[in-house]
Motif scaffolding. Structure first.
Motif, PDB file in Angstrom:
ATOM      1  N   ARG A   8       0.826  -1.206   0.000  1.00  0.00           N
ATOM      2  CA  ARG A   8       0.000   0.000   0.000  1.00  0.00           C
ATOM      3  C   ARG A   8       0.866   1.265   0.000  1.00  0.00           C
ATOM      4  N   LEU A   9       1.980   1.221   0.698  1.00  0.00           N
ATOM      5  CA  LEU A   9       2.904   2.361   0.686  1.00  0.00           C
ATOM      6  C   LEU A   9       3.518   2.533  -0.703  1.00  0.00           C
ATOM      7  N   GLN A  10       3.835   1.422  -1.349  1.00  0.00           N
ATOM      8  CA  GLN A  10       4.383   1.483  -2.711  1.00  0.00           C
ATOM      9  C   GLN A  10       3.378   2.125  -3.665  1.00  0.00           C
ATOM     10  N   VAL A  11       2.122   1.754  -3.562  1.00  0.00           N
ATOM     11  CA  VAL A  11       1.078   2.321  -4.416  1.00  0.00           C
ATOM     12  C   VAL A  11       0.938   3.830  -4.167  1.00  0.00           C
ATOM     13  N   LEU A  12       1.066   4.254  -2.927  1.00  0.00           N
ATOM     14  CA  LEU A  12       0.968   5.674  -2.582  1.00  0.00           C
ATOM     15  C   LEU A  12       2.138   6.476  -3.172  1.00  0.00           C
ATOM     16  N   LEU A  13       3.354   5.928  -3.083  1.00  0.00           N
ATOM     17  CA  LEU A  13       4.557   6.684  -3.459  1.00  0.00           C
ATOM     18  C   LEU A  13       4.964   6.525  -4.925  1.00  0.00           C
ATOM     19  N   GLU A  14       4.553   5.449  -5.549  1.00  0.00           N
ATOM     20  CA  GLU A  14       4.963   5.159  -6.937  1.00  0.00           C
ATOM     21  C   GLU A  14       4.682   6.296  -7.922  1.00  0.00           C
ATOM     22  N   PRO A  15       3.503   6.922  -7.896  1.00  0.00           N
ATOM     23  CA  PRO A  15       3.253   7.999  -8.865  1.00  0.00           C
ATOM     24  C   PRO A  15       4.228   9.177  -8.718  1.00  0.00           C
ATOM     25  N   ALA A  17       7.403   8.998  -7.709  1.00  0.00           N
ATOM     26  CA  ALA A  17       8.680   8.571  -8.285  1.00  0.00           C
ATOM     27  C   ALA A  17       8.591   8.568  -9.801  1.00  0.00           C
ATOM     28  N   SER A  18       7.507   8.053 -10.317  1.00  0.00           N
ATOM     29  CA  SER A  18       7.304   7.977 -11.760  1.00  0.00           C
ATOM     30  C   SER A  18       7.309   9.375 -12.382  1.00  0.00           C
ATOM     31  N   GLU A  19       6.649  10.310 -11.725  1.00  0.00           N
ATOM     32  CA  GLU A  19       6.600  11.694 -12.195  1.00  0.00           C
ATOM     33  C   GLU A  19       8.005  12.310 -12.248  1.00  0.00           C
ATOM     34  N   ALA A  20       8.889  11.891 -11.341  1.00  0.00           N
ATOM     35  CA  ALA A  20      10.267  12.392 -11.300  1.00  0.00           C
ATOM     36  C   ALA A  20      11.175  11.630 -12.272  1.00  0.00           C
ATOM     37  N   GLY A  21      10.633  10.618 -12.951  1.00  0.00           N
ATOM     38  CA  GLY A  21      11.416   9.873 -13.934  1.00  0.00           C
ATOM     39  C   GLY A  21      12.307   8.794 -13.350  1.00  0.00           C
ATOM     40  N   VAL A  22      11.963   8.300 -12.156  1.00  0.00           N
ATOM     41  CA  VAL A  22      12.743   7.228 -11.539  1.00  0.00           C
ATOM     42  C   VAL A  22      11.835   6.051 -11.214  1.00  0.00           C
ATOM     43  N   ASP A  23      12.469   4.910 -10.993  1.00  0.00           N
ATOM     44  CA  ASP A  23      11.726   3.709 -10.610  1.00  0.00           C
ATOM     45  C   ASP A  23      11.733   3.560  -9.101  1.00  0.00           C
ATOM     46  N   LEU A  24      10.580   3.287  -8.533  1.00  0.00           N
ATOM     47  CA  LEU A  24      10.466   2.979  -7.116  1.00  0.00           C
ATOM     48  C   LEU A  24      10.711   1.482  -6.990  1.00  0.00           C
ATOM     49  N   GLU A  25      11.913   1.124  -6.579  1.00  0.00           N
ATOM     50  CA  GLU A  25      12.314  -0.282  -6.552  1.00  0.00           C
ATOM     51  C   GLU A  25      11.766  -1.040  -5.347  1.00  0.00           C
ATOM     52  N   GLU A  26      11.731  -0.372  -4.207  1.00  0.00           N
ATOM     53  CA  GLU A  26      11.334  -1.098  -3.002  1.00  0.00           C
ATOM     54  C   GLU A  26      10.882  -0.113  -1.931  1.00  0.00           C
ATOM     55  N   VAL A  27       9.868  -0.509  -1.177  1.00  0.00           N
ATOM     56  CA  VAL A  27       9.405   0.243  -0.015  1.00  0.00           C
ATOM     57  C   VAL A  27       9.283  -0.756   1.125  1.00  0.00           C
ATOM     58  N   THR A  28       9.971  -0.477   2.233  1.00  0.00           N
ATOM     59  CA  THR A  28       9.968  -1.403   3.355  1.00  0.00           C
ATOM     60  C   THR A  28       9.837  -0.646   4.667  1.00  0.00           C
TER      61      THR A  28
END
Length: 190
Positions: A8-15, A17-28
């Motif tokens: 759920r944290l990954q889903v929240l933060l992914e957009p 990161a994507s907007e900044a042009g990077v990949d969100l590899e992991e959220v822990t």
């Protein structure tokens, strides 16, 4: 299948990161000494610069402290740590292999064997490795591996990487990195 808090944290933060042009590899999210620590790992072709890490750290903080973030993370303190993958990261996706081009990797195969070689190319289905001859005898060989044949793989740390044989090459690389980190004006003063 239920989603985890990390999902759920990954889903929240992914957009963000994507907007900044990077990949969100992991959220822990973990507990360390009674405190919650949220580790976020970012990567991109060419790496992630410190300005991007700082900008995304602020954006992630705003999102996590907002209503949607509080709904996912809950109330309470946490420490946010944003960075790039370490040297011990597993190569699990085609983009990891692409970004590690020219690096030496050790791969454990699903069949049980182990292969060490330098990545010469990769695509969505597999990787081509250059395998060095044993004890410097003979010629290097190439081996194509499908990702489905690889159980686990990591980049190997090289202290005497081929192509960096003399100190002049190392000094040039360090100077270029220093110039990039400091900016032109600061580098001239250094």
């Amino acid at each position: 299948m239920s989603t985890t808090l990390n999902d759920r944290l990954q889903v929240l933060l992914e957009p963000l990161a994507s907007e900044a042009g990077v990949d969100l590899e992991e959220v822990t999210l973990t507990k360390v000494g009674g405190r919650r620590v949220l580790d976020v790992v970012l990567d991109a072709d060419g790496g992630v610069d410190l300005d991007t890490v700082a900008e995304l750290s602020r954006a992630f903080g705003v999102a996590l402290d907002g209503p949607e973030g509080t709904a996912v993370l809950g109330d309470g303190e946490y420490r946010l740590e944003v960075g790039s993958p370490g040297t011990d990261r597993l190569l699990t996706l085609p983009r990891h292999w692409r970004r590690a081009r020219t690096r030496l990797v050790k791969a454990q195969l699903t069949a049980g064997a182990e292969v060490t070689g330098r990545i010469t190319e990769s695509d969505e289905d597999g990787v081509l490795l250059e395998i060095a001859p044993v004890k410097g005898r003979g010629r290097a060989t190439e081996r194509r591996l499908a990702y489905t044949e690889i159980a686990k793989a990591r980049v190997q740390i090289e202290f005497n990487r081929k192509g960096l044989d003399d100190d002049a090459d190392l000094d040039t690389d360090v100077d270029a990195d220093l110039d990039a980190d400091l900016g032109e004006d600061d580098a001239e003063e250094a």
